[in-house]
Design a protein around this motif. Structure first.
Motif, mmCIF file in Angstrom:
data_model
loop_
_atom_site.group_PDB
_atom_site.id
_atom_site.type_symbol
_atom_site.label_atom_id
_atom_site.label_comp_id
_atom_site.label_asym_id
_atom_site.label_seq_id
_atom_site.Cartn_x
_atom_site.Cartn_y
_atom_site.Cartn_z
ATOM 1 N N THR A 162 0.819 -1.224 0.000
ATOM 2 C CA THR A 162 0.000 0.000 0.000
ATOM 3 C C THR A 162 0.850 1.271 0.000
ATOM 4 O O THR A 162 0.316 2.358 0.170
ATOM 5 N N ASN B 179 -0.279 2.714 -3.373
ATOM 6 C CA ASN B 179 -1.675 2.511 -3.750
ATOM 7 C C ASN B 179 -2.431 1.986 -2.530
ATOM 8 O O ASN B 179 -2.104 0.908 -2.032
ATOM 9 N N ASN C 206 -5.173 0.608 -2.321
ATOM 10 C CA ASN C 206 -5.924 -0.607 -2.638
ATOM 11 C C ASN C 206 -5.007 -1.574 -3.384
ATOM 12 O O ASN C 206 -4.917 -1.537 -4.603
ATOM 13 N N TYR D 4 -3.073 -4.752 -5.141
ATOM 14 C CA TYR D 4 -3.486 -5.763 -6.118
ATOM 15 C C TYR D 4 -3.662 -7.125 -5.459
ATOM 16 O O TYR D 4 -4.342 -7.984 -5.992
ATOM 17 N N GLY E 269 -4.793 -9.062 -1.975
ATOM 18 C CA GLY E 269 -5.440 -8.933 -0.670
ATOM 19 C C GLY E 269 -5.018 -9.989 0.332
ATOM 20 O O GLY E 269 -5.458 -9.952 1.484
ATOM 21 N N TYR F 10 -12.118 -6.448 6.035
ATOM 22 C CA TYR F 10 -12.894 -5.608 5.118
ATOM 23 C C TYR F 10 -12.009 -5.063 4.003
ATOM 24 O O TYR F 10 -12.407 -5.011 2.839
ATOM 25 N N LYS F 11 -10.803 -4.658 4.358
ATOM 26 C CA LYS F 11 -9.887 -4.143 3.338
ATOM 27 C C LYS F 11 -9.514 -5.248 2.345
ATOM 28 O O LYS F 11 -9.333 -4.981 1.151
ATOM 29 N N THR G 92 -11.431 -7.413 1.166
ATOM 30 C CA THR G 92 -12.517 -7.625 0.204
ATOM 31 C C THR G 92 -12.327 -6.791 -1.057
ATOM 32 O O THR G 92 -13.012 -7.020 -2.052
ATOM 33 N N TRP G 93 -11.410 -5.857 -1.025
ATOM 34 C CA TRP G 93 -11.120 -5.056 -2.222
ATOM 35 C C TRP G 93 -10.645 -5.965 -3.345
ATOM 36 O O TRP G 93 -10.905 -5.741 -4.514
ATOM 37 N N ASN G 94 -9.931 -7.004 -2.990
ATOM 38 C CA ASN G 94 -9.352 -7.937 -3.956
ATOM 39 C C ASN G 94 -10.322 -9.092 -4.189
ATOM 40 O O ASN G 94 -10.685 -9.807 -3.257
ATOM 41 N N GLN H 291 -12.377 -12.082 -1.586
ATOM 42 C CA GLN H 291 -13.693 -11.645 -1.109
ATOM 43 C C GLN H 291 -14.439 -12.750 -0.365
ATOM 44 O O GLN H 291 -14.972 -12.514 0.726
#
Length: 169
Positions: A59, A62, A64, A66, A68, A92-93, A95-97, A101
């Motif tokens: 991070t 970025n 978010n 690539y 997770g 929760y973070k 789940t971006w990937n 998820q």
């Protein structure tokens, strides 16, 4: 990684991970791998340090990342230390990937359920099932949550769905 995958009898992987991290302390792959090794040994606080290093590396430019996986693994390490609020944020973070998820939503549902937030847990378990309709643990949790919420008919439909997906013949 090869040593771990094939359970090499005479070499331990730690020395290789540690040497790689000596050369590049920001290598997210080695930080994550060493964190997983420590996690599997029950050294959750030590694993957390490596997962945090992997997340920081991913991070850095970025918010978010690539990948997770280190976020998900950080959530596991925090959960095992009883730090559920922090674990919830890490999951929760993750789940971006898309690749993480299903697993992250399931862990979020478990944490919400444990905290007594059954409606939220139901929504999170449903999200895990949206990613993988055959996630039997998520379906079981969803069924239990529906029963807990007094929605017995829906719980029965979920149980029927589970049996249809994986009959016990």
């Amino acid at each position: 990684l090869h040593l771990e995958q094939y359970r090499h009898a005479t070499y331990a992987p730690e020395a290789y991970y540690e040497e790689a991290l000596r050369r590049d302390p920001h290598d997210s792959r080695c930080n994550n791998a060493l964190g997983l090794l420590l996690y599997r040994r029950g050294r959750f606080a030590d694993a957390e340090r490596y997962f945090r290093a992997a997340v920081a590396s991913l991070t850095r430019r970025n918010p978010n990342p690539y990948n997770g996986e280190p976020l998900y693994n950080l959530g596991l390490a925090l959960k095992m230390q009883g730090r559920d609020r922090e674990a919830f944020d890490a999951f929760y973070k993750a789940t971006w990937n898309a690749a993480w998820q299903e697993a992250a939503y399931f862990e979020l549902a478990r944490l919400a359920s444990r905290a007594g937030n059954h409606a939220e847990a139901l929504d999170l378990a449903s999200r895990a099932l949206e990613r993988n309709n055959r996630h039997h643990q998520a379906r079981h949790l969803k069924t239990a949550l529906l029963r807990r919420l007094g929605r017995a008919a829906e719980a029965l439909r979920e149980a029927d769905c589970a049996l249809a997906l994986d009959p016990l013949e």
